[in-house]
Design a protein around this motif. Structure first.
Motif, PDB file in Angstrom:
ATOM      1  N   SER A 214       0.848  -1.185   0.000  1.00 30.49           N
ATOM      2  CA  SER A 214       0.000   0.000   0.000  1.00 30.49           C
ATOM      3  C   SER A 214       0.886   1.238   0.000  1.00 30.49           C
ATOM      4  CB  SER A 214      -0.910  -0.008   1.235  1.00 30.49           C
ATOM      5  OG  SER A 214      -1.719   1.159   1.263  1.00 30.49           O
ATOM      6  N   CYS A 215       0.847   1.984  -1.108  1.00 34.22           N
ATOM      7  CA  CYS A 215       1.637   3.202  -1.261  1.00 34.22           C
ATOM      8  C   CYS A 215       0.712   4.420  -1.260  1.00 34.22           C
ATOM      9  CB  CYS A 215       2.437   3.166  -2.561  1.00 34.22           C
ATOM     10  SG  CYS A 215       3.453   1.692  -2.780  1.00 34.22           S
ATOM     11  N   GLU A 216       1.282   5.588  -1.160  1.00 27.45           N
ATOM     12  CA  GLU A 216       0.472   6.801  -1.189  1.00 27.45           C
ATOM     13  C   GLU A 216      -0.280   6.933  -2.511  1.00 27.45           C
ATOM     14  OE1 GLU A 216      -0.229   9.184   1.079  1.00 27.45           O
ATOM     15  OE2 GLU A 216       0.774   7.909   2.547  1.00 27.45           O
ATOM     16  N   GLU A 217       0.355   6.507  -3.599  1.00 27.98           N
ATOM     17  CA  GLU A 217      -0.234   6.683  -4.929  1.00 27.98           C
ATOM     18  C   GLU A 217      -1.153   5.538  -5.342  1.00 27.98           C
ATOM     19  OE1 GLU A 217       2.900   6.491  -4.194  1.00 27.98           O
ATOM     20  OE2 GLU A 217       4.049   8.227  -4.899  1.00 27.98           O
ATOM     21  N   GLY A 218      -0.955   4.354  -4.775  1.00 27.17           N
ATOM     22  CA  GLY A 218      -1.765   3.226  -5.204  1.00 27.17           C
ATOM     23  C   GLY A 218      -1.295   1.926  -4.586  1.00 27.17           C
ATOM     24  N   LEU A 219      -1.745   0.826  -5.172  1.00 30.97           N
ATOM     25  CA  LEU A 219      -1.472  -0.511  -4.649  1.00 30.97           C
ATOM     26  C   LEU A 219      -0.550  -1.265  -5.591  1.00 30.97           C
ATOM     27  CD1 LEU A 219      -2.505  -2.218  -2.191  1.00 30.97           C
ATOM     28  CD2 LEU A 219      -4.078  -3.322  -3.784  1.00 30.97           C
ATOM     29  N   ILE A 220       0.444  -1.954  -5.044  1.00 29.66           N
ATOM     30  CA  ILE A 220       1.362  -2.795  -5.809  1.00 29.66           C
ATOM     31  C   ILE A 220       1.050  -4.253  -5.489  1.00 29.66           C
ATOM     32  CG2 ILE A 220       3.777  -3.455  -6.168  1.00 29.66           C
ATOM     33  CD1 ILE A 220       3.283  -0.689  -7.159  1.00 29.66           C
ATOM     34  N   VAL A 221       0.997  -5.092  -6.547  1.00 30.52           N
ATOM     35  CA  VAL A 221       0.763  -6.524  -6.369  1.00 30.52           C
ATOM     36  C   VAL A 221       1.855  -7.288  -7.104  1.00 30.52           C
ATOM     37  CG1 VAL A 221      -0.863  -8.444  -6.630  1.00 30.52           C
ATOM     38  CG2 VAL A 221      -1.731  -6.130  -6.289  1.00 30.52           C
ATOM     39  N   LYS A 278     -14.792  -2.344  -6.261  1.00 37.07           N
ATOM     40  CA  LYS A 278     -14.571  -1.455  -7.400  1.00 37.07           C
ATOM     41  C   LYS A 278     -13.272  -1.801  -8.090  1.00 37.07           C
ATOM     42  CE  LYS A 278     -14.813   3.402  -8.742  1.00 37.07           C
ATOM     43  NZ  LYS A 278     -15.043   4.788  -8.270  1.00 37.07           N
ATOM     44  N   GLU A 279     -13.308  -1.905  -9.428  1.00 38.35           N
ATOM     45  CA  GLU A 279     -12.111  -2.291 -10.176  1.00 38.35           C
ATOM     46  C   GLU A 279     -11.159  -1.113 -10.335  1.00 38.35           C
ATOM     47  OE1 GLU A 279     -10.790  -4.152 -14.522  1.00 38.35           O
ATOM     48  OE2 GLU A 279     -12.821  -4.486 -13.762  1.00 38.35           O
ATOM     49  N   LEU A 280      -9.854  -1.377 -10.146  1.00 39.13           N
ATOM     50  CA  LEU A 280      -8.815  -0.383 -10.355  1.00 39.13           C
ATOM     51  C   LEU A 280      -8.114  -0.662 -11.682  1.00 39.13           C
ATOM     52  CD1 LEU A 280      -7.129  -0.173  -6.809  1.00 39.13           C
ATOM     53  CD2 LEU A 280      -9.075   1.114  -7.698  1.00 39.13           C
ATOM     54  N   THR A 281      -7.632   0.396 -12.321  1.00 37.98           N
ATOM     55  CA  THR A 281      -6.927   0.243 -13.595  1.00 37.98           C
ATOM     56  C   THR A 281      -5.436   0.077 -13.366  1.00 37.98           C
ATOM     57  OG1 THR A 281      -6.721   2.644 -13.793  1.00 37.98           O
ATOM     58  CG2 THR A 281      -8.634   1.620 -14.824  1.00 37.98           C
ATOM     59  N   ILE A 282      -4.751  -0.517 -14.338  1.00 34.59           N
ATOM     60  CA  ILE A 282      -3.301  -0.723 -14.241  1.00 34.59           C
ATOM     61  C   ILE A 282      -2.575   0.531 -14.712  1.00 34.59           C
ATOM     62  CG2 ILE A 282      -1.361  -2.071 -15.100  1.00 34.59           C
ATOM     63  CD1 ILE A 282      -3.275  -4.402 -15.486  1.00 34.59           C
ATOM     64  N   VAL A 320       8.405 -13.408 -12.272  1.00 37.66           N
ATOM     65  CA  VAL A 320       7.788 -12.564 -11.253  1.00 37.66           C
ATOM     66  C   VAL A 320       7.381 -11.242 -11.896  1.00 37.66           C
ATOM     67  CG1 VAL A 320       8.062 -11.521  -8.974  1.00 37.66           C
ATOM     68  CG2 VAL A 320       9.330 -13.616  -9.544  1.00 37.66           C
ATOM     69  N   TRP A 321       6.115 -10.872 -11.736  1.00 39.48           N
ATOM     70  CA  TRP A 321       5.592  -9.622 -12.298  1.00 39.48           C
ATOM     71  C   TRP A 321       5.128  -8.721 -11.169  1.00 39.48           C
ATOM     72  CZ3 TRP A 321       4.277 -14.417 -14.328  1.00 39.48           C
ATOM     73  CH2 TRP A 321       4.676 -14.668 -15.653  1.00 39.48           C
ATOM     74  N   ARG A 322       5.336  -7.444 -11.364  1.00 39.27           N
ATOM     75  CA  ARG A 322       4.878  -6.422 -10.407  1.00 39.27           C
ATOM     76  C   ARG A 322       3.950  -5.449 -11.128  1.00 39.27           C
ATOM     77  NH1 ARG A 322       9.320  -4.176  -6.555  1.00 39.27           N
ATOM     78  NH2 ARG A 322       8.690  -6.132  -5.527  1.00 39.27           N
ATOM     79  N   PHE A 323       2.705  -5.352 -10.653  1.00 36.13           N
ATOM     80  CA  PHE A 323       1.707  -4.466 -11.253  1.00 36.13           C
ATOM     81  C   PHE A 323       1.355  -3.348 -10.276  1.00 36.13           C
ATOM     82  CE2 PHE A 323       1.236  -8.158 -13.882  1.00 36.13           C
ATOM     83  CZ  PHE A 323       0.810  -7.689 -15.114  1.00 36.13           C
ATOM     84  N   ALA A 324       1.182  -2.145 -10.821  1.00 32.95           N
ATOM     85  CA  ALA A 324       0.832  -0.973 -10.019  1.00 32.95           C
ATOM     86  C   ALA A 324      -0.574  -0.507 -10.388  1.00 32.95           C
ATOM     87  CB  ALA A 324       1.842   0.148 -10.251  1.00 32.95           C
ATOM     88  N   PHE A 325      -1.412  -0.315  -9.377  1.00 34.08           N
ATOM     89  CA  PHE A 325      -2.800   0.117  -9.554  1.00 34.08           C
ATOM     90  C   PHE A 325      -3.012   1.413  -8.775  1.00 34.08           C
ATOM     91  CE2 PHE A 325      -2.594  -4.465  -9.791  1.00 34.08           C
ATOM     92  CZ  PHE A 325      -3.402  -4.809 -10.861  1.00 34.08           C
ATOM     93  N   PRO A 326      -3.217   2.550  -9.433  1.00 29.84           N
ATOM     94  CA  PRO A 326      -3.425   3.807  -8.702  1.00 29.84           C
ATOM     95  C   PRO A 326      -4.767   3.819  -7.976  1.00 29.84           C
ATOM     96  CG  PRO A 326      -3.734   4.146 -11.057  1.00 29.84           C
ATOM     97  CD  PRO A 326      -3.234   2.751 -10.897  1.00 29.84           C
ATOM     98  N   TRP A 327      -4.788   4.488  -6.812  1.00 25.19           N
ATOM     99  CA  TRP A 327      -6.047   4.653  -6.096  1.00 25.19           C
ATOM    100  C   TRP A 327      -7.004   5.517  -6.919  1.00 25.19           C
ATOM    101  CZ3 TRP A 327      -5.505   1.143  -2.683  1.00 25.19           C
ATOM    102  CH2 TRP A 327      -4.392   1.029  -1.855  1.00 25.19           C
ATOM    103  N   GLU A 328      -8.275   5.315  -6.705  1.00 27.59           N
ATOM    104  CA  GLU A 328      -9.271   6.199  -7.315  1.00 27.59           C
ATOM    105  C   GLU A 328      -9.840   7.167  -6.280  1.00 27.59           C
ATOM    106  OE1 GLU A 328     -12.166   4.226  -9.656  1.00 27.59           O
ATOM    107  OE2 GLU A 328     -10.686   3.495 -11.107  1.00 27.59           O
ATOM    108  N   THR A 329      -9.199   7.206  -5.126  1.00 29.86           N
ATOM    109  CA  THR A 329      -9.563   8.148  -4.068  1.00 29.86           C
ATOM    110  C   THR A 329      -8.342   8.996  -3.741  1.00 29.86           C
ATOM    111  OG1 THR A 329      -9.015   6.459  -2.417  1.00 29.86           O
ATOM    112  CG2 THR A 329     -11.331   6.645  -3.082  1.00 29.86           C
ATOM    113  N   LYS A 330      -8.565  10.125  -3.093  1.00 28.09           N
ATOM    114  CA  LYS A 330      -7.460  11.022  -2.779  1.00 28.09           C
ATOM    115  C   LYS A 330      -6.498  10.407  -1.763  1.00 28.09           C
ATOM    116  CE  LYS A 330      -9.834  15.373  -3.837  1.00 28.09           C
ATOM    117  NZ  LYS A 330     -10.265  16.695  -3.310  1.00 28.09           N
ATOM    118  N   CYS A 331      -7.036   9.634  -0.841  1.00 27.20           N
ATOM    119  CA  CYS A 331      -6.214   9.009   0.190  1.00 27.20           C
ATOM    120  C   CYS A 331      -6.315   7.497   0.077  1.00 27.20           C
ATOM    121  CB  CYS A 331      -6.677   9.454   1.584  1.00 27.20           C
ATOM    122  SG  CYS A 331      -6.548  11.226   1.861  1.00 27.20           S
ATOM    123  N   PRO A 332      -5.285   6.769   0.485  1.00 27.96           N
ATOM    124  CA  PRO A 332      -5.358   5.306   0.445  1.00 27.96           C
ATOM    125  C   PRO A 332      -6.540   4.795   1.263  1.00 27.96           C
ATOM    126  CG  PRO A 332      -3.102   6.031   0.836  1.00 27.96           C
ATOM    127  CD  PRO A 332      -3.960   7.243   0.950  1.00 27.96           C
TER     128      PRO A 332
END
Length: 492
Positions: A214-221, A278-282, A320-332
């Protein structure tokens, strides 16, 4: 400093389009050789080029992110040859990475990274102002130079020798939203690691999602796919990848499709993440490969560190793959529920070949996945000549412009994402406008264009480009199909 290098400085030729940037301050890295005179920087991972005072005019590439023993490699006997290598390859990346490649990999890189318009303008300026010509066989030149060089001649600073004392050094484990698997250069704060340890089986492989961040900008998986050792060995044996086969003939497009299907590490997928319903975009993704059959080729410390951090069984291969998904809200947001829908990307299969004589020709075929019969009807078929780009008229190179253009319909129709057509043959490579120079530009690879369009049921495709008109085109149908059903994996 060589005369050619001094001349280039006086002429103020900008090498940045070729990947080499000037810095007013040249702060050395721990592995920058003692007595180095830095020529320029690539702007990535601290890579830079330099002369070494005690070694004369030879040009070296310095790669701080490599493993010990591979930080510094000679790439040219002098700066004039360095420019000739750039003239042949179009950018610095091929020069810096050549030490780890075979001829096939080197050629493939050049083919996948064709010279841009801006690069060509810079290359033309270098040739015009220095009178230099492209290196005839750049890969062989670099390999022969490196094979005959004594690495013990390179002396380093005390910082380098101090860093070598700790042989168990590992990079800091910090996962940042805008980063990848490599240690970030900035001071961005890493995300909060949340252990998931979710295991599932898909496509005949064992998968693991060890953690999310969980990052300030979004979620990493992070996704880890286990690869059986036997599958790796069978693939390498079939395609001769376990030996040095730099003299191998280039493979065809259809062979490349087969090779990509055979590669157990090349599994392309789209993860659809649903957070709290809710679905997040890559935003972006990156990946690394661990191959226990070729441990000597694993150069990145980070690859080994990922295996160790997640306690992955090192006797298997791992993608191994790392995907980043930005939040759709201002705060995590607080994570209540989290699931991933795993969707395989379509796999390409070559189909029937055909020749077109005239508009109206019809070709029947059976779709290999559905078993349904379809008919391809040629609507228009004509020779066309593409007008040259404005930069082509002032370039020393000339480019092929002739092609066949075909419009067609499919009955019953197939979506563009499921069916395409391509020319089986490669096009003509660019060439020097003067005949005497043609033989000297052996590393320029084939330029191939295949534009596809669709409008109200009509589709269009053009053949590879040639210098002379030709209507002898062998077309190949390409089917793009998913082989696996989507699966939903509950993470939280």
């Amino acid at each position: 400093m060589t005369e050619t290098y001094q001349e280039l400085l006086e002429k103020n030729i900008d090498l940045s389009p070729l990947g080499i940037f000037h810095r007013d301050e040249n702060s050395a890295y721990f592995c920058t050789p003692e007595g180095a005179n830095i020529i320029g920087w690539t702007g990535v991972d601290g890579i830079h080029y330099c002369f070494i005072q005690e070694l004369g005019d030879m040009v070296f590439a310095v790669t701080p992110m490599n493993t010990p023993g591979d930080y510094v490699h000679p790439v040219a006997k002098n700066f004039a040859d360095f420019l000739r290598l750039l003239l042949a390859c179009g950018n610095e990346s091929a020069l810096e990475q050549a030490y780890a490649w075979t001829q096939t990999e080197f050629d493939a890189f050049l083919q996948d990274n064709p010279i841009t318009e801006e690069q060509q303008e810079t290359l033309d300026a270098i040739g015009r102002q220095t009178g230099l010509t492209p290196m005839e066989t750049p890969f062989s030149y670099i390999k022969n130079l490196q094979a005959g060089f004594d690495d013990s001649k390179i002396k380093y600073t005390e910082d380098f020798y101090d860093s070598c004392i700790d042989t168990n050094w590992e990079p800091e484990w910090k996962v940042c939203f805008d980063g990848n698997f490599w240690q970030p250069e900035n001071q961005e704060q890493g995300g909060k690691e949340i252990a998931v340890s979710k295991e599932f089986f898909w496509g005949g492989s064992r998968w693991l999602v060890p953690a999310i961040y969980s990052c300030e900008e979004g979620l990493i998986v992070d996704f880890c796919m286990q690869i059986e050792l036997e599958r790796i060995r069978n693939f390498q044996q079939k395609w001769g990848l376990d030996i040095d086969h730099s003299a191998d003939e280039p493979i065809s497009r259809e062979q490349r499709m087969e090779m990509e299907r055979d590669d157990p590490s090349r599994f392309l997928f789209n993860p659809h993440l649903t957070l709290n319903g809710k679905e997040l975009t890559i935003a972006h993704a990156s990946g690394i490969l661990y191959n226990p059959c070729q441990l000597e080729d694993i150069e990145e410390v980070e690859t080994k560190y990922v295996i160790g951090h997640y306690d992955l069984d090192a006797s298997y291969g791992w993608s191994v793959w790392r995907f980043a998904f930005p939040w759709e809200t201002k705060c995590p947001p607080a994570i209540t529920t989290l699931s991933i829908t795993m969707e395989q990307q379509p796999v390409s299969f070559p189909g029937p070949h055909f020749h077109v004589a005239e508009p109206g020709d019809r070709f029947s075929f059976v779709h290999p996945a559905t078993g349904c019969s379809h008919t391809l009807t040629v609507q228009e078929y004509e020779q066309q000549e593409c007008p040259p780009e404005p930069c082509d008229t002032i370039s020393k190179m000339e480019f092929p412009t002739h092609c066949m253009v075909m419009s067609y319909t499919i009955t019953p129709d197939l979506p563009d994402s499921a069916f395409t057509i391509q020319d089986c043959a490669e096009g003509d490579p660019p060439r020097w406008k003067t005949r005497d120079s043609l033989e000297q530009y052996g590393t320029i690879l084939t330029l191939c264009v295949g534009a596809v369009a669709s409008c109200e049921g009509f589709k269009a495709v053009c053949s590879s480009l040639h210098f002379e008109p030709t209507d002898d085109v062998t077309w190949c149908m390409i089917f793009h199909e998913k082989q696996l059903e989507d699966i939903v994996v509950e993470l939280i």
